[in-house]
Write a protein that holds these residues in place. Structure first.
Motif, mmCIF file in Angstrom:
data_model
loop_
_atom_site.group_PDB
_atom_site.id
_atom_site.type_symbol
_atom_site.label_atom_id
_atom_site.label_comp_id
_atom_site.label_asym_id
_atom_site.label_seq_id
_atom_site.Cartn_x
_atom_site.Cartn_y
_atom_site.Cartn_z
ATOM 1 N N ALA A 91 0.697 -1.474 0.227
ATOM 2 C CA ALA A 91 -0.083 0.132 -0.135
ATOM 3 C C ALA A 91 0.887 1.429 0.021
ATOM 4 O O ALA A 91 0.658 2.156 -0.788
ATOM 5 C CB ALA A 91 -0.969 -0.083 1.299
ATOM 6 N N VAL A 92 1.802 1.113 0.629
ATOM 7 C CA VAL A 92 2.729 2.529 0.864
ATOM 8 C C VAL A 92 3.469 2.836 -0.463
ATOM 9 O O VAL A 92 3.522 3.897 -0.831
ATOM 10 C CB VAL A 92 3.874 2.111 2.015
ATOM 11 C CG1 VAL A 92 4.901 3.158 1.901
ATOM 12 C CG2 VAL A 92 3.172 2.390 3.245
ATOM 13 N N GLY A 127 -8.180 15.018 3.840
ATOM 14 C CA GLY A 127 -8.082 13.572 3.216
ATOM 15 C C GLY A 127 -6.738 12.895 3.194
ATOM 16 O O GLY A 127 -5.713 13.509 3.434
ATOM 17 N N PHE A 128 -6.595 11.671 3.023
ATOM 18 C CA PHE A 128 -5.431 11.209 3.414
ATOM 19 C C PHE A 128 -4.110 11.721 2.182
ATOM 20 O O PHE A 128 -3.147 11.781 2.653
ATOM 21 C CB PHE A 128 -5.502 9.548 3.359
ATOM 22 C CG PHE A 128 -4.447 8.978 3.824
ATOM 23 C CD1 PHE A 128 -3.811 9.067 5.213
ATOM 24 C CD2 PHE A 128 -3.208 8.177 2.912
ATOM 25 C CE1 PHE A 128 -2.599 8.547 5.606
ATOM 26 C CE2 PHE A 128 -2.166 7.511 3.491
ATOM 27 C CZ PHE A 128 -1.781 7.765 4.887
ATOM 28 N N ASP A 129 -4.703 11.520 0.875
ATOM 29 C CA ASP A 129 -3.794 11.743 -0.058
ATOM 30 C C ASP A 129 -3.137 13.467 0.380
ATOM 31 O O ASP A 129 -1.652 13.546 0.341
ATOM 32 C CB ASP A 129 -4.244 12.081 -1.586
ATOM 33 C CG ASP A 129 -4.359 10.565 -2.037
ATOM 34 O OD1 ASP A 129 -3.963 9.755 -1.055
ATOM 35 O OD2 ASP A 129 -4.425 10.361 -2.960
ATOM 36 N N GLU A 130 -4.067 14.281 0.723
ATOM 37 C CA GLU A 130 -3.528 15.468 0.974
ATOM 38 C C GLU A 130 -2.714 15.697 2.206
ATOM 39 O O GLU A 130 -1.849 16.281 2.467
ATOM 40 C CB GLU A 130 -4.692 16.646 1.252
ATOM 41 C CG GLU A 130 -4.423 17.975 1.464
ATOM 42 C CD GLU A 130 -5.614 18.833 1.842
ATOM 43 O OE1 GLU A 130 -5.431 20.199 2.242
ATOM 44 O OE2 GLU A 130 -6.879 18.369 1.861
ATOM 45 N N LEU A 131 -3.160 14.691 3.184
ATOM 46 C CA LEU A 131 -2.351 14.579 4.702
ATOM 47 C C LEU A 131 -0.946 14.092 4.140
ATOM 48 O O LEU A 131 0.039 14.687 4.913
ATOM 49 C CB LEU A 131 -3.045 13.640 5.403
ATOM 50 C CG LEU A 131 -2.215 13.838 6.695
ATOM 51 C CD1 LEU A 131 -1.981 14.629 7.539
ATOM 52 C CD2 LEU A 131 -3.282 12.513 7.710
ATOM 53 N N VAL A 132 -0.795 13.170 3.211
ATOM 54 C CA VAL A 132 0.469 12.661 3.022
ATOM 55 C C VAL A 132 1.475 13.795 2.226
ATOM 56 O O VAL A 132 2.458 14.112 2.710
ATOM 57 C CB VAL A 132 0.481 11.386 1.985
ATOM 58 C CG1 VAL A 132 1.744 11.122 1.397
ATOM 59 C CG2 VAL A 132 -0.143 10.158 2.692
ATOM 60 N N GLY A 133 0.785 14.563 1.489
ATOM 61 C CA GLY A 133 1.669 15.498 0.699
ATOM 62 C C GLY A 133 1.938 16.830 1.778
ATOM 63 O O GLY A 133 2.927 16.983 1.718
ATOM 64 N N VAL A 157 -3.700 0.553 4.013
ATOM 65 C CA VAL A 157 -4.442 -0.486 2.995
ATOM 66 C C VAL A 157 -5.635 0.174 2.349
ATOM 67 O O VAL A 157 -5.903 -0.155 1.101
ATOM 68 C CB VAL A 157 -4.719 -1.828 3.960
ATOM 69 C CG1 VAL A 157 -5.740 -2.657 2.803
ATOM 70 C CG2 VAL A 157 -3.524 -2.702 4.180
ATOM 71 N N ALA A 158 -6.375 0.786 3.173
ATOM 72 C CA ALA A 158 -7.770 1.584 2.436
ATOM 73 C C ALA A 158 -7.049 2.375 1.576
ATOM 74 O O ALA A 158 -7.931 2.808 0.629
ATOM 75 C CB ALA A 158 -8.556 2.285 3.837
ATOM 76 N N ALA A 159 -6.295 3.283 1.793
ATOM 77 C CA ALA A 159 -5.827 4.118 0.931
ATOM 78 C C ALA A 159 -4.898 3.706 -0.188
ATOM 79 O O ALA A 159 -4.387 4.402 -1.189
ATOM 80 C CB ALA A 159 -4.956 5.425 1.823
ATOM 81 N N ALA A 160 -4.646 2.313 -0.564
ATOM 82 C CA ALA A 160 -3.806 1.941 -1.314
ATOM 83 C C ALA A 160 -4.151 2.167 -2.844
ATOM 84 O O ALA A 160 -3.330 2.593 -3.805
ATOM 85 C CB ALA A 160 -3.617 0.283 -1.390
ATOM 86 N N SER A 161 -5.463 2.172 -3.049
ATOM 87 C CA SER A 161 -5.881 2.143 -4.598
ATOM 88 C C SER A 161 -6.407 3.674 -4.924
ATOM 89 O O SER A 161 -6.716 3.962 -6.070
ATOM 90 C CB SER A 161 -7.054 1.125 -4.872
ATOM 91 O OG SER A 161 -8.087 1.220 -4.021
#
Length: 592
Positions: free
Chosen positions: A265-266, A333-339, A465-469
């Motif tokens: 996932a990572v 959201g998670f993608d924004e949080l990662v960035g 895992v939830a954010a993988a796809s």
């Protein structure tokens, strides 16, 4: 998913190893130069950290050095001599004093300890078990003499005394974890290509770094880093994470999450968001702990390896220093949080080379003002050989290559005892390739129980895992995390970015101000955390009360001092009634 201890799994996987020390071999070295100079900022940082704890568990770093094949003792001795000659940190001693110095020897002798494995057929297949035992033996049999390097090998008599494994111990003053990875690579290369000469290439050395740091440009950079830390240290929580009813007195242990699914996932998330994999894992950790601990932001101490310039890429020395990153989880959201996490970590890492003595002096002022103890032990530490800036954009799996659901069945949690540490909970990322290995470390299970660690680590896996796809919207995050926020109680209050329980503050004040009668109220006269105190001969001003509370904080990691002290000459019949206390003789914050 299975849960095991190391003691349970080790006998099934590894052969029993008995080591018998046989002799010490002198390793003679000749370097390109010797010399003396001031400590580098990285060395000064470790010197300051170890000043009050010279026997800290991490004063020396103990590791396995890779051994290709089964070399002879002579080949290992030659490689060790070349390694010591090449890297000045391995032949440096440190002179204490008001201005400590580093002293590099041009020539000298180091000892290589030889241990025999005894009778039997030993080979490379036994290396993991032998190396683990050898590292443990070297750590336990080190004398009290401070040396630049400790080394040992394990040999197989039935194989012509060929070396099965090699271990080393390095003073933390000399190296950090990134430097150890360089030493491992160089040592393996020297064994692969013996006879290349002792000196080898000449690179940027600690004496060179100390000279560079004395230039005006680098001094301005170090001052800017202190300014950045000044702003962040006023926002950081004293004790970010504890569960309700927590009390000091448990054991120290780590729980390791081993997850192939999370590693898959990572890689996908990092490719999609064009960020590093380490920042992806940290974003998941922040999402979980912010939700569980009721924080909108995660202001966390972390380590920067400080290896951004080209001349420091292959540097063998201690460069890593603590910094503080402020991850604003909030409604992202998670993608924004990662960035966002990647951005703030890079910004924090730019401000991680500074004078640790000056930082300590500034820390004391802020601690007294805020009434708490700052702890720079990293909440999250990445030990993987990937820089935070190392992007993995465009590197992903084809959908048919991923079966994350099947991989989830291989997830394991394994726990092991650990030395005590200052932070109640911390995370350490040790592997990303093929399998994610993430430690959750509780320094006191009375504050953060093992079950809590396990649930947090599995929640981190669920988020990844939830954010993988695809991105995970903020609204779905609580459901995926699957843990309820720590419940508020009438006696739990958020003060100065710190969640504190009134009972913890009461215990602190009672211990610090005894035999005075004291009672802490969650609020009084519009102020939070107000302590009413009966005056004694030794405590009759707010300043004296605050000084005593500050001194007692070391034994109360979940507490902060009262915000205000009200000193009265007599004790009322009911100290728990704020209206019963007489007219005060002195009031104030005690911070002046």
């Amino acid at each position: 998913m299975s849960v095991e201890t190391e003691a349970e799994t080790a006998p099934r996987r590894r052969r029993r190893v008995l080591l018998t020390p046989t002799r010490s071999i002198p390793v003679e070295f000749t370097g390109e130069r010797g010399g003396e100079g001031p400590l580098t900022l990285g060395q000064l940082n470790i010197h300051e950290w170890l000043g009050a704890m010279p026997d800290h568990a991490f004063a020396n770093l103990w590791v396995e050095l890779p051994v290709p094949g089964m070399p002879s003792i002579d080949e290992v001795t030659g490689a060790a001599a070349a390694l010591i000659a090449r890297h000045e940190s391995l032949r440096t001693t440190y002179a204490p004093g008001e201005e400590p110095r580093q002293q590099v020897a041009k020539t000298g002798v180091q000892l290589l300890e030889v241990c025999s494995l005894g009778e039997g057929r030993w080979g490379p297949r036994d290396r993991p078990a032998v190396a683990e035992a050898l590292v443990r033996w070297l750590r336990e049999h080190t004398d009290s003499v401070r040396r630049p390097l400790y080394m040992a090998v394990a040999i197989a008599p039935d194989a012509g005394d060929r070396v099965i494994a090699c271990a080393a111990g390095f003073p933390h003053l000399a190296v950090d974890h990134a430097a150890i990875e360089i030493l491992k690579r160089d040592f393996a290369g020297l064994l692969d290509h013996p006879g290349g000469g002792q000196v080898g290439r000449s690179g940027h050395q600690p004496l060179d770094q100390a000279e560079l740091e004395a230039t005006p440009a680098e001094q301005r950079r170090a001052e800017a880093a202190l300014g950045y830390l000044e702003r962040q240290r006023r926002r950081i929580s004293h004790c970010f994470y504890t569960v309700p009813g927590a009390r000091v007195g448990g054991e120290s242990l780590a729980v390791e999450l081993s997850s192939v699914a999370a590693a898959m996932a990572v890689r996908q998330i990092a490719a999609r968001t064009r960020t590093s994999r380490s920042s992806t894992v940290l974003a998941a950790v922040c999402a979980v702990v912010a939700h569980r601990a009721n924080h909108r932001d995660v202001v966390l101490p972390m380590l920067s390896n400080n290896r951004f310039e080209h001349h420091l890429m292959g540097y063998v020395g201690s460069l890593a220093q603590s910094t503080i990153a402020s991850v604003e989880v909030r409604e992202r959201g998670f993608d924004e949080l990662v960035g966002h996490t990647w951005t703030v970590v890079m910004e924090a890492s730019r401000h991680a080379r500074y004078d640790a003595v000056k930082r300590s002096a500034a820390d004391e002022l802020v601690e007294r003002e805020r009434g708490l103890r700052l702890n720079y032990d990293p909440l999250f530490n990445s030990l993987v050989p990937e820089s935070w800036s190392g992007l993995t954009a465009g590197v992903g799996f084809q959908p048919e290559q991923i079966d994350i659901d099947a991989a989830l069945t291989r997830t394991q949690l394994r726990w092991r005892p650990m030395p005590s540490a200052g932070r109640p909970i911390r995370f350490s990322l040790s592997q990303l390739d093929g399998c994610l290995r993430l430690d959750g470390w509780s320094s006191d299970t009375g504050l953060v129980p093992r079950a809590e660690l396990e649930s947090v680590l599995l929640a981190v896996e669920r988020v990844l895992v939830a954010a993988a796809s695809a991105d995970v919207p903020r609204a779905r995050m609580p459901e995926i995390i699957g843990l309820a926020p720590i419940a508020d109680t009438p006696n739990r209050i958020l003060v100065d970015s710190c969640w504190v329980d009134l009972a913890d503050v009461q215990r602190l004040v009672e211990e610090a101000l005894a035999p005075a009668v004291a009672h802490v109220f969650i609020s009084a006269d519009g102020r939070p955390l107000v302590a009413y105190v009966t005056a004694t001969d030794t405590v009759n001003t707010p300043e004296q009360a605050h000084a005593r509370c500050m001194a007692a904080l070391v034994d109360h990691p979940t507490a902060i001092t009262p915000r205000h002290y009200i000193i009265c000459d007599t004790t009322p019949p009911d100290p728990a009634d704020p209206t019963a206390w007489p007219t005060p003789s002195a009031t104030g914050s005690g911070r002046s």
